[in-house]
Design an enzyme around this catalytic site. Structure first.
Site, PDB file in Angstrom:
ATOM      1  N   TYR A  39      73.502  -2.678  67.047  1.00 29.48           N
ATOM      2  CA  TYR A  39      72.144  -2.206  67.352  1.00 29.48           C
ATOM      3  C   TYR A  39      71.154  -3.311  67.043  1.00 29.48           C
ATOM      4  O   TYR A  39      71.228  -3.928  65.970  1.00 29.48           O
ATOM      5  CB  TYR A  39      71.808  -0.955  66.533  1.00 29.48           C
ATOM      6  CG  TYR A  39      71.913   0.299  67.383  1.00 29.48           C
ATOM      7  CD1 TYR A  39      71.138   0.420  68.531  1.00 29.48           C
ATOM      8  CD2 TYR A  39      72.774   1.324  67.050  1.00 29.48           C
ATOM      9  CE1 TYR A  39      71.230   1.548  69.335  1.00 29.48           C
ATOM     10  CE2 TYR A  39      72.874   2.465  67.856  1.00 29.48           C
ATOM     11  CZ  TYR A  39      72.098   2.556  68.999  1.00 29.48           C
ATOM     12  OH  TYR A  39      72.190   3.666  69.801  1.00 29.48           O
ATOM     13  N   LYS A  61      73.445  -8.315  91.766  1.00 33.09           N
ATOM     14  CA  LYS A  61      73.529  -8.367  93.230  1.00 33.09           C
ATOM     15  C   LYS A  61      73.946  -9.783  93.641  1.00 33.09           C
ATOM     16  O   LYS A  61      75.018 -10.234  93.241  1.00 33.09           O
ATOM     17  CB  LYS A  61      72.199  -7.897  93.838  1.00 33.09           C
ATOM     18  CG  LYS A  61      71.872  -6.427  93.508  1.00 33.09           C
ATOM     19  CD  LYS A  61      70.672  -5.930  94.258  1.00 33.09           C
ATOM     20  CE  LYS A  61      70.417  -4.452  94.059  1.00 33.09           C
ATOM     21  NZ  LYS A  61      69.701  -4.141  92.804  1.00 33.09           N
ATOM     22  N   ASP A  84      59.759  -8.065  93.324  1.00 31.18           N
ATOM     23  CA  ASP A  84      61.083  -7.533  92.970  1.00 31.18           C
ATOM     24  C   ASP A  84      62.091  -8.342  93.784  1.00 31.18           C
ATOM     25  O   ASP A  84      62.273  -8.125  94.982  1.00 31.18           O
ATOM     26  CB  ASP A  84      61.131  -6.040  93.345  1.00 31.18           C
ATOM     27  CG  ASP A  84      62.473  -5.389  93.023  1.00 31.18           C
ATOM     28  OD1 ASP A  84      63.462  -6.122  92.837  1.00 31.18           O
ATOM     29  OD2 ASP A  84      62.530  -4.146  92.978  1.00 31.18           O
ATOM     30  N   GLU A 110      67.395  -3.231  68.133  1.00 31.75           N
ATOM     31  CA  GLU A 110      66.026  -2.976  68.610  1.00 31.75           C
ATOM     32  C   GLU A 110      65.095  -4.081  68.134  1.00 31.75           C
ATOM     33  O   GLU A 110      65.152  -4.502  66.971  1.00 31.75           O
ATOM     34  CB  GLU A 110      65.505  -1.638  68.070  1.00 31.75           C
ATOM     35  CG  GLU A 110      65.990  -0.452  68.849  1.00 31.75           C
ATOM     36  CD  GLU A 110      67.173   0.215  68.198  1.00 31.75           C
ATOM     37  OE1 GLU A 110      67.947  -0.510  67.521  1.00 31.75           O
ATOM     38  OE2 GLU A 110      67.334   1.434  68.359  1.00 31.75           O
ATOM     39  N   ARG A 131      75.914  -5.694  85.609  1.00 30.47           N
ATOM     40  CA  ARG A 131      74.925  -4.692  85.991  1.00 30.47           C
ATOM     41  C   ARG A 131      73.812  -4.700  84.948  1.00 30.47           C
ATOM     42  O   ARG A 131      74.055  -4.531  83.750  1.00 30.47           O
ATOM     43  CB  ARG A 131      75.610  -3.329  86.022  1.00 30.47           C
ATOM     44  CG  ARG A 131      74.893  -2.259  86.771  1.00 30.47           C
ATOM     45  CD  ARG A 131      75.869  -1.174  87.150  1.00 30.47           C
ATOM     46  NE  ARG A 131      76.663  -1.596  88.288  1.00 30.47           N
ATOM     47  CZ  ARG A 131      76.301  -1.451  89.557  1.00 30.47           C
ATOM     48  NH1 ARG A 131      75.153  -0.894  89.861  1.00 30.47           N
ATOM     49  NH2 ARG A 131      77.083  -1.857  90.538  1.00 30.47           N
ATOM     50  N   THR A 137      67.380  -7.552  89.294  1.00 34.80           N
ATOM     51  CA  THR A 137      68.633  -7.093  88.724  1.00 34.80           C
ATOM     52  C   THR A 137      69.551  -8.324  88.668  1.00 34.80           C
ATOM     53  O   THR A 137      69.280  -9.344  89.308  1.00 34.80           O
ATOM     54  CB  THR A 137      69.281  -5.981  89.567  1.00 34.80           C
ATOM     55  OG1 THR A 137      69.342  -6.415  90.928  1.00 34.80           O
ATOM     56  CG2 THR A 137      68.489  -4.694  89.485  1.00 34.80           C
TER      57      THR A 137
HETATM   58  N1  DSN Z   1      70.686   0.518  95.048  1.00 36.50           N
HETATM   59  C1  DSN Z   1      70.125  -0.780  95.316  1.00 36.50           C
HETATM   60  C2  DSN Z   1      70.357  -1.206  96.704  1.00 36.50           C
HETATM   61  O1  DSN Z   1      71.404  -0.876  97.201  1.00 36.50           O
HETATM   62  O2  DSN Z   1      69.551  -1.880  97.302  1.00 36.50           O
HETATM   63  C3  DSN Z   1      68.694  -0.887  94.933  1.00 36.50           C
HETATM   64  O3  DSN Z   1      68.496  -0.317  93.689  1.00 36.50           O
END
Ligand code: DSN
Length: 403
Positions: free
Chosen positions: A52, A227, A198, A54, A233, A224
């Site tokens: 932990y 991707k 984003d 924080e 993730r 994120t």
């Molecule tokens: N679920 C993602 C996508 O497929 O674009 C975005 O959060």
């Protein structure tokens, strides 16, 4: 790998191996997915998981965080270097809470902001009426043009002048073209708005120098990490120094509790991988493959093609997006149903499908393989059973052969 899982819980072991087999034997074209390295996965399932922590490096609410601080600082320094950012917060659990933190850092409840409408390629957190971004804030949606299906910067500028948003959001989930971040910056400046990008979908392309970086233009960038960036993730927020305190406070204690330091360790691994010269080739190949796939599929592509990793096909009412997704899935080809601009249908059964090349490129596929993938998609869409041919193609591009 997984020897202890096999020994300790065979049911779960069998299911995770079954999922690996599904991935191995199918063509994964969902453009938000990827296959991280085993080094990333090993870091993800390693010992910082147990802690932990924080707070932030040097300022934690629990003792025993001296090594965790080193891990988090390493991830931060690598991310800053990779994207040329002034400040980075690597603690966000995922993209949606990270976006929520940015809204809270920049806006007060009820404030106006502009984002691309969901059915035109935006994300649910970019102003959908039933999402926090639509309920807690005054979302002013902009759209792509009907004739060429591209962003209309003049229209965006006039909407901004009309509504005086405090924030303008760009960077999308289903827009295939390059975004003019400089123009967005000018529009934001002309109305005194902050610019928030984003870049979740194309962060790996930016890291590899294959797509323009929003970092020099935006006040805040969220991405994120799983991707095109091909990490674990999770998510991170990059910002100018002047927003660092607001962003850090919005993440913790504003929204989150204990950070997932195992995921942060895995993010650090992914950032180092993205700095290697081979990642530039990977990012370029993703786009080359997407362009090759665009040529191979017999479908009307929104905006006529792609400059990135993803394609959006308008099925022109010959078949619904939902039925096309199912038809392809039966053949081991994975895409996702998606709205197209000015869609007359609803998001759960829209008129299009979205697909892309990050995962297949990670498997080592090149342009000639995209011709084959396109042809398999065309044949499956005509009702032919191509499951065996899909499997044959996949067998030449193994996933995690060490496992
Ligand atoms: N679920 C993602 C996508 O497929 O674009 C975005 O959060």
């Amino acid at each position: 790998m997984l020897a202890k899982l096999k020994e300790g819980d065979f049911d779960v072991f069998a299911l995770v191996m079954k999922e690996l087999e599904r991935q191995r034997n199918g063509l994964e074209l969902i453009p938000s997915e990827n296959i991280p390295s085993l080094a990333v996965l090993e870091a993800l399932s390693s010992f910082p998981h147990n802690k932990y922590s924080e707070g932030y490096p040097g300022k934690r609410y629990y003792g025993g965080n001296e090594v965790i601080d080193e891990i988090e600082n390493l991830a931060i320094e690598r991310a800053k270097k990779l994207f040329g950012a002034e400040h980075v917060n690597v603690q966000p659990y995922s993209g949606s809470p990270a976006n929520q933190a940015v809204f809270r850092a920049l806006l007060n409840k009820g404030d106006a902001f502009m984002g691309l409408e969901l059915s035109h390629g935006g994300h649910i957190t970019h102003g959908l009426k039933i999402n926090f971004s639509g309920t807690d804030y005054n979302a002013v949606p902009y759209r792509v043009r009907k004739d060429n299906e591209l962003l209309d910067y003049d229209e965006i500028e006039s909407l901004a002048k009309q509504h005086n948003p405090k924030m303008i959001l760009c960077g999308y989930t289903a827009y295939t073209r390059v975004i003019d971040f400089r123009r967005f910056r000018e529009i934001a400046d002309s109305v005194g708005a902050k610019l928030f990008v984003d870049m979740s979908h194309f962060a790996g392309l930016v890291a590899g120098g294959a797509y323009p970086s929003p970092v020099p233009y935006a006040d805040i960038v969220m991405t994120t990490t799983h991707k095109t960036l091909r990490g674990p993730r999770g998510a991170m927020i990059l910002c100018r120094q002047e927003f660092s305190e607001k962003i850090d406070k919005a993440i913790f204690p504003g929204l989150q509790g204990g950070p997932h330091e195992n995921a942060i360790a895995a993010k650090a691994v992914c950032f180092a991988e993205a700095m290697k010269p081979g990642f530039k080739d990977y990012a370029r190949q993703i786009i080359t493959n997407a362009k090759a796939l665009a040529k191979a599929v017999e479908m009307r592509l929104v905006s006529g093609g792609t400059d990135s990793h993803l394609l959006l096909a308008d099925l022109e009412q010959k078949i619904t997006g939902k039925d096309a997704e199912l038809l392809l899935e039966k053949n081991g080809i994975y895409v996702n149903k998606n709205t197209v601009p000015y869609d007359q249908r609803k998001p759960w059964d829209p008129s299009g499908i979205r697909f892309g090349t990050p995962t297949l490129t990670s498997r080592g596929m090149k342009e000639k393989d995209m011709q084959e993938v396109g042809s398999l998609m065309n044949r499956a869409m005509k009702g032919e059973n191509v499951r065996k041919d899909v499997q044959d193609l996949c067998s030449g591009f193994p996933i995690y052969p060490e496992v």
